[in-house]
Design a protein around this motif. Structure first.
Motif, PDB file in Angstrom:
ATOM      1  N   SER A 274       2.423   0.493  10.682  1.00 36.28           N
ATOM      2  CA  SER A 274       0.991   0.749  10.846  1.00 36.28           C
ATOM      3  C   SER A 274       0.226  -0.098   9.833  1.00 36.28           C
ATOM      4  CB  SER A 274       0.663   2.232  10.644  1.00 36.28           C
ATOM      5  OG  SER A 274       1.018   2.654   9.344  1.00 36.28           O
ATOM      6  N   ALA A 275      -1.055  -0.310  10.119  1.00 34.45           N
ATOM      7  CA  ALA A 275      -1.936  -1.055   9.229  1.00 34.45           C
ATOM      8  C   ALA A 275      -3.207  -0.261   9.013  1.00 34.45           C
ATOM      9  CB  ALA A 275      -2.271  -2.421   9.819  1.00 34.45           C
ATOM     10  N   ARG A 276      -3.799  -0.414   7.841  1.00 35.65           N
ATOM     11  CA  ARG A 276      -5.087   0.247   7.609  1.00 35.65           C
ATOM     12  C   ARG A 276      -6.123  -0.302   8.577  1.00 35.65           C
ATOM     13  NH1 ARG A 276      -9.746  -0.030   4.567  1.00 35.65           N
ATOM     14  NH2 ARG A 276      -9.235  -2.104   3.758  1.00 35.65           N
ATOM     15  N   GLN A 277      -6.073  -1.598   8.824  1.00 36.66           N
ATOM     16  CA  GLN A 277      -6.899  -2.253   9.834  1.00 36.66           C
ATOM     17  C   GLN A 277      -6.057  -3.307  10.526  1.00 36.66           C
ATOM     18  OE1 GLN A 277     -10.094  -3.711   7.316  1.00 36.66           O
ATOM     19  NE2 GLN A 277     -11.488  -2.126   8.070  1.00 36.66           N
ATOM     20  N   TYR A 278      -6.145  -3.371  11.839  1.00 27.35           N
ATOM     21  CA  TYR A 278      -5.386  -4.367  12.595  1.00 27.35           C
ATOM     22  C   TYR A 278      -6.182  -5.647  12.798  1.00 27.35           C
ATOM     23  CZ  TYR A 278      -2.023  -0.694  13.414  1.00 27.35           C
ATOM     24  OH  TYR A 278      -1.093   0.297  13.224  1.00 27.35           O
ATOM     25  N   THR A 279      -7.492  -5.575  12.607  1.00 28.82           N
ATOM     26  CA  THR A 279      -8.338  -6.763  12.595  1.00 28.82           C
ATOM     27  C   THR A 279      -8.903  -6.889  11.194  1.00 28.82           C
ATOM     28  OG1 THR A 279      -8.877  -6.563  14.939  1.00 28.82           O
ATOM     29  CG2 THR A 279     -10.361  -7.880  13.585  1.00 28.82           C
ATOM     30  N   VAL A 280      -8.563  -7.974  10.519  1.00 27.42           N
ATOM     31  CA  VAL A 280      -8.871  -8.140   9.101  1.00 27.42           C
ATOM     32  C   VAL A 280      -9.736  -9.385   8.922  1.00 27.42           C
ATOM     33  CG1 VAL A 280      -7.870  -8.528   6.815  1.00 27.42           C
ATOM     34  CG2 VAL A 280      -6.718  -7.005   8.435  1.00 27.42           C
ATOM     35  N   VAL A 281     -10.745  -9.264   8.089  1.00 25.43           N
ATOM     36  CA  VAL A 281     -11.590 -10.409   7.770  1.00 25.43           C
ATOM     37  C   VAL A 281     -10.822 -11.359   6.859  1.00 25.43           C
ATOM     38  CG1 VAL A 281     -13.730 -11.150   6.653  1.00 25.43           C
ATOM     39  CG2 VAL A 281     -13.709  -9.108   8.093  1.00 25.43           C
ATOM     40  N   ALA A 282     -10.837 -12.637   7.195  1.00 24.71           N
ATOM     41  CA  ALA A 282     -10.118 -13.635   6.409  1.00 24.71           C
ATOM     42  C   ALA A 282     -10.512 -13.561   4.941  1.00 24.71           C
ATOM     43  CB  ALA A 282     -10.398 -15.032   6.960  1.00 24.71           C
ATOM     44  N   GLY A 283      -9.520 -13.568   4.066  1.00 27.06           N
ATOM     45  CA  GLY A 283      -9.747 -13.427   2.634  1.00 27.06           C
ATOM     46  C   GLY A 283      -9.504 -12.028   2.127  1.00 27.06           C
ATOM     47  N   GLU A 284      -9.484 -11.035   3.050  1.00 28.18           N
ATOM     48  CA  GLU A 284      -9.183  -9.662   2.664  1.00 28.18           C
ATOM     49  C   GLU A 284      -7.709  -9.377   2.931  1.00 28.18           C
ATOM     50  OE1 GLU A 284     -11.832  -7.048   4.700  1.00 28.18           O
ATOM     51  OE2 GLU A 284     -13.640  -7.858   3.740  1.00 28.18           O
ATOM     52  N   PRO A 285      -7.113  -8.442   2.186  1.00 27.25           N
ATOM     53  CA  PRO A 285      -5.682  -8.188   2.368  1.00 27.25           C
ATOM     54  C   PRO A 285      -5.389  -7.421   3.655  1.00 27.25           C
ATOM     55  CG  PRO A 285      -6.588  -6.671   0.758  1.00 27.25           C
ATOM     56  CD  PRO A 285      -7.696  -7.637   1.083  1.00 27.25           C
ATOM     57  N   LEU A 286      -4.241  -7.708   4.223  1.00 25.82           N
ATOM     58  CA  LEU A 286      -3.703  -6.944   5.337  1.00 25.82           C
ATOM     59  C   LEU A 286      -2.786  -5.879   4.744  1.00 25.82           C
ATOM     60  CD1 LEU A 286      -3.040  -6.415   8.338  1.00 25.82           C
ATOM     61  CD2 LEU A 286      -1.377  -8.295   8.199  1.00 25.82           C
ATOM     62  N   GLU A 287      -3.175  -4.621   4.863  1.00 22.64           N
ATOM     63  CA  GLU A 287      -2.432  -3.515   4.251  1.00 22.64           C
ATOM     64  C   GLU A 287      -1.535  -2.875   5.301  1.00 22.64           C
ATOM     65  OE1 GLU A 287      -4.837  -0.884   1.881  1.00 22.64           O
ATOM     66  OE2 GLU A 287      -6.324  -2.459   1.546  1.00 22.64           O
ATOM     67  N   VAL A 288      -0.220  -2.937   5.053  1.00 23.35           N
ATOM     68  CA  VAL A 288       0.781  -2.563   6.040  1.00 23.35           C
ATOM     69  C   VAL A 288       1.715  -1.511   5.460  1.00 23.35           C
ATOM     70  CG1 VAL A 288       2.729  -3.417   7.398  1.00 23.35           C
ATOM     71  CG2 VAL A 288       0.687  -4.819   7.143  1.00 23.35           C
ATOM     72  N   THR A 289       2.106  -0.569   6.313  1.00 24.79           N
ATOM     73  CA  THR A 289       3.105   0.425   5.945  1.00 24.79           C
ATOM     74  C   THR A 289       4.181   0.443   7.014  1.00 24.79           C
ATOM     75  OG1 THR A 289       1.493   1.813   4.806  1.00 24.79           O
ATOM     76  CG2 THR A 289       3.535   2.871   5.493  1.00 24.79           C
ATOM     77  N   ALA A 290       5.442   0.496   6.593  1.00 25.84           N
ATOM     78  CA  ALA A 290       6.574   0.595   7.511  1.00 25.84           C
ATOM     79  C   ALA A 290       7.388   1.817   7.116  1.00 25.84           C
ATOM     80  CB  ALA A 290       7.431  -0.662   7.462  1.00 25.84           C
ATOM     81  N   ALA A 291       7.239   2.873   7.899  1.00 25.66           N
ATOM     82  CA  ALA A 291       8.025   4.087   7.675  1.00 25.66           C
ATOM     83  C   ALA A 291       9.330   3.926   8.425  1.00 25.66           C
ATOM     84  CB  ALA A 291       7.260   5.313   8.149  1.00 25.66           C
ATOM     85  N   GLY A 292      10.413   3.752   7.695  1.00 29.34           N
ATOM     86  CA  GLY A 292      11.689   3.414   8.296  1.00 29.34           C
ATOM     87  C   GLY A 292      12.324   4.574   9.023  1.00 29.34           C
ATOM     88  N   PRO A 293      13.448   4.309   9.689  1.00 26.66           N
ATOM     89  CA  PRO A 293      14.164   5.365  10.414  1.00 26.66           C
ATOM     90  C   PRO A 293      14.804   6.357   9.454  1.00 26.66           C
ATOM     91  CG  PRO A 293      15.416   3.327  10.424  1.00 26.66           C
ATOM     92  CD  PRO A 293      14.088   3.006   9.802  1.00 26.66           C
ATOM     93  N   GLN A 294      15.334   7.415  10.039  1.00 26.13           N
ATOM     94  CA  GLN A 294      15.954   8.453   9.223  1.00 26.13           C
ATOM     95  C   GLN A 294      17.112   7.891   8.393  1.00 26.13           C
ATOM     96  OE1 GLN A 294      14.451  11.082   8.780  1.00 26.13           O
ATOM     97  NE2 GLN A 294      14.136  12.384  10.551  1.00 26.13           N
TER      98      GLN A 294
END
Length: 740
Positions: A274-294
């Motif tokens: 998941s991402a905090r935002q999937y459309t990001v303004v250039a120059g701003e960070p892309l914040e991503v989270t990956a919740a892995g499997p069990q």
């Protein structure tokens, strides 16, 4: 001659068993059931024809019934002609073999059914098993190369039929017995969430447990029908005698949060990106989270542009703030590498865009330079027209009307009018003002009359379409606010008045500027007081009619769709904000889950909080493809509805005080309002992929791998009606600025 006949006979004896369906092992329909599931299997094909929840009082079948469309009416029909695009769940076809036929269907255990499909080069074994403890249906599909040569199976060459019942016969039947299919073909963490259109559980989920699904196609879609889904496994090479297995589990769930929780519990491959935002303004960070499997995978890592990125790990969750470069735009993929020796892959797809106002500026300049007809004496002089990005030429046709100079193309005029007061540079502002004056003259001359009637095409042709009235009202209201010219406020009032004289109170308009119009009239003072009172009465009567109709939505140009439900919610909320009438807030709240059900939660800017639509490219594009259009700009209606709802929740929580009495029940919090604001922004921002940094637009992005056998997964070359997406962006900005 005799030798040729013998060769032909030998060929038939050798290959006939695979060229036609063989007789099924079991003559009667198979039933597979337990306390949670009721399944029916077609013995002739070995595939599923019914998937029902055994505890569902409505006994809804999530799979398509055989049938056909007679005009706009869906008619059940079991004939071969009616079912030609369909086929039961789980049939397999390949580019090399065509549709495989069942050679044998057997039941090795009471809760297990197996079907074997054969061809000269490939044997497929499908196993289905009900698990009482998990309350799941496990399906396994094993492909074995039984030919003499190695098999190359690129993406799209293998298709597994998934005929989920996603169509719109009318609102009552859709809400009771159809589902929205939200597909995420995300490699080793692929899934499907089939949400019932009525938003009431149980819903059906699918999560891959072995192998990978990388794409999907559609077949047989029409105006009110998404057709049959074809699931494509990842590309594979099968040597002689080699096998490859794809498995998944189907399960019941109560909604999105329950879906993700159960998917993670049931599949060791499932990873929730998941991402905090999937459309990001250039120059701003892309914040991503990956919740892995069990299952923990300590060597898992994230890649951006194919290169490893730094991340933080907490238990099985990876988090990263990925920097983006100013001036670098376009789609970017974040991959999670995990599993045995990091051989599993899943991904998140983000879009990097210029600052929204820069994008709007570029788009407006492109419109006035390339998409405005400048031909004095021509009836189209001043019109904003479609544009072919391949040929560099304007697009105009009186028929079909979706390619003309009126109707949805009004979005260009509204965008330009909204941008005029925001345009700070004198030279571009002067050019825009001149362009708008020319366009306004075209509208007044060709698309409107003095009584406020709005026409669909030049020469004042076709006044029947009520959708056109609120769009013209938006244009004149925006131009009045930009220029102060009273003629435009007069036109706004006349158009709204005429809309209701033509039966508008029974219609579901898109974009009627209720709150903005009333506030503008109120700000104009006593000279406009009578008009304010008149329009307030009309809007309130319209909202009352929507309340009486409730969820029994009438058919419009499509039998049932997101752009019937979301406009109703938005209209009720705007009347609530204008009047403080609690009944309008409650009415919107009751219908909001139906609007939400159209929107996906996939980790892709094309899909996340984007509403399901599948016919728009056929009507508005150059490609003329029936197939999922993700994104489509009318998703912004739902975004605005979310934003107005968030404002209402702030009132209910007592944060603004405008209608603080609504908070007496105490059913909302500040955090809930903030969540709706975030969803509103996602729904609108994720439509920005319809535009390029140099100002070009695309009428639609056709998302599937293919539709009806034609390559898709691309932007349509025409710019047509997509500018409403930028209108929604500016309206959202204005709504954020609006005080209590």
């Amino acid at each position: 001659m005799r030798l040729r006949s013998l060769i032909r006979l030998a060929f038939l004896l050798l290959f006939l068993p695979w060229l036609a369906p063989t007789a099924p092992t079991l003559a009667a329909a198979l039933s597979l059931s337990n306390a949670g599931w009721t399944l029916s299997i077609d013995p002739a094909s070995g595939a599923l024809i019914e998937i029902r929840n055994a505890r569902d009082s409505r006994s809804f079948n999530f799979l398509r019934e055989p049938g056909r469309w007679e005009g706009r009416e869906w008619v059940a029909d079991t004939s071969d002609a009616a079912s030609k695009h369909g086929g039961p769940w789980g049939l397999v076809e390949t580019a090399q073999t065509g549709l495989l036929h069942a050679a044998q269907t057997r039941r090795p255990a009471p809760n297990v059914v197996e079907s074997v499909y054969v061809s000269p080069s490939l044997t497929v074994t499908v196993r289905r098993e009900l698990d009482d403890e998990e309350n799941t249906l496990a399906e396994t599909c094993t492909l074995k190369n039984t030919g003499q040569l190695d098999l190359s199976l690129p993406l799209g060459s293998v298709a597994i039929h998934a005929p989920l019942f996603d169509q719109y016969p009318d609102a009552p039947r859709s809400l009771a017995a159809r589902c929205h299919a939200h597909l995420w073909m995300g490699g080793h963490s692929a899934w499907i969430n089939a949400m019932r259109m009525g938003a009431h559980p149980p819903h059906l989920g699918l999560v891959v447990t072995s192998g990978a699904l990388d794409a999907y196609s559609q077949r047989g879609g029409t105006l009110s029908d998404r057709g049959v889904f074809l699931l494509h496994p990842a590309a594979m090479q099968l040597r002689h005698g080699e096998s490859r297995t794809l498995s998944w589990k189907l399960f019941w769930h109560d909604g999105w949060e329950d879906f993700f929780a159960k998917a993670r519990a049931l599949s060791g491959q499932f990873a929730h990106l998941s991402a905090r935002q999937y459309t990001v303004v250039a120059g701003e960070p892309l914040e991503v989270t990956a919740a892995g499997p069990q299952t923990a995978w300590p060597d898992a890592g994230l890649l951006f542009g194919g290169k490893p990125v730094a991340f933080e790990r907490i238990d099985r969750t990876l988090s990263a703030r990925i920097p983006t470069s100013p001036g670098t735009h376009g789609e970017r993929r974040v991959e999670l590498a995990y599993g045995p020796e990091n051989t599993w892959r899943t991904w998140l797809v983000a879009n990097i865009v210029p600052p929204p106002r820069e994008l709007i500026r570029a788009r407006v300049e492109f419109i006035i330079r390339h998409q405005q007809r400048r031909a004095p004496g021509d009836p189209l002089d001043g019109a904003y027209l479609g544009y072919d990005n391949e040929t560099g030429k304007q697009v105009y046709a009186a028929r079909p009307s979706d390619h003309n100079a009126g109707r949805e193309r009004a979005g260009m005029g509204v965008l330009c009018a909204l941008w005029l007061p925001l345009c700070e540079d004198s030279a571009p502002r002067a050019a825009l003002a001149e362009s708008l004056a020319r366009y306004a003259a075209f509208v007044a001359r060709e698309l409107e009359d003095d009584e406020g009637t709005v026409y669909g095409g030049f020469g004042r042709e076709d006044s029947r379409r009520l959708y056109n009235f609120p769009w013209a009202a938006c244009f004149h209201l925006a131009l009045f606010k930009a220029t102060g010219d009273d003629d435009h406020l007069d036109r706004f009032t006349r158009i709204v008045r005429r809309f209701y004289a033509r039966g508008g109170a029974a219609f579901y308009p898109i974009g009627m500027p209720v709150l903005d119009g009333l506030e503008t009239l109120a700000a104009a003072g006593p000279p406009r007081a009578a008009e304010h009172a008149e329009l307030l009465e009309k809007f309130r009567a319209h909202a009352d009619a929507l309340l009486r109709t409730g969820k029994n939505y009438p058919q419009s140009e499509v039998n049932y769709e997101q752009s019937i439900v979301a406009p109703a919610v938005q209209f009720l909320l705007e009347v609530y904000h204008a009047t403080g009438g609690r009944e309008y807030l409650e009415g919107a709240r009751a219908q909001m889950p139906l609007a939400e059900a159209f929107n996906g939660r996939q980790p892709d800017h094309h899909l996340h909080e984007v509403a399901i639509r599948h016919w728009d490219d056929y009507w508005f594009g150059k490609l003329k493809l029936y197939g999922d259009t993700f994104p489509h700009y009318w998703s912004g209606i739902t975004g605005l509805a979310y934003a107005y709802y968030a404002k209402a929740l702030e009132d209910a929580a007592g944060t603004t005080g405008r209608h603080a009495h609504a908070g007496a029940a105490g059913w909302h919090t500040h955090a809930e309002a903030a969540s709706w604001h975030a969803r509103a922004e996602a729904a609108i921002m994720n439509n920005l992929s319809l535009f390029t940094a140099d100002g070009r637009g695309s009428a639609a992005h056709v998302y599937p791998f293919a539709t009806n056998g034609l390559h898709a997964a691309r932007d349509d070359p025409w710019a047509n009606d997509q500018d409403w997406a930028l209108v929604h962006m500016l309206l959202l900005e204005e709504l954020k600025r609006r005080g209590p």
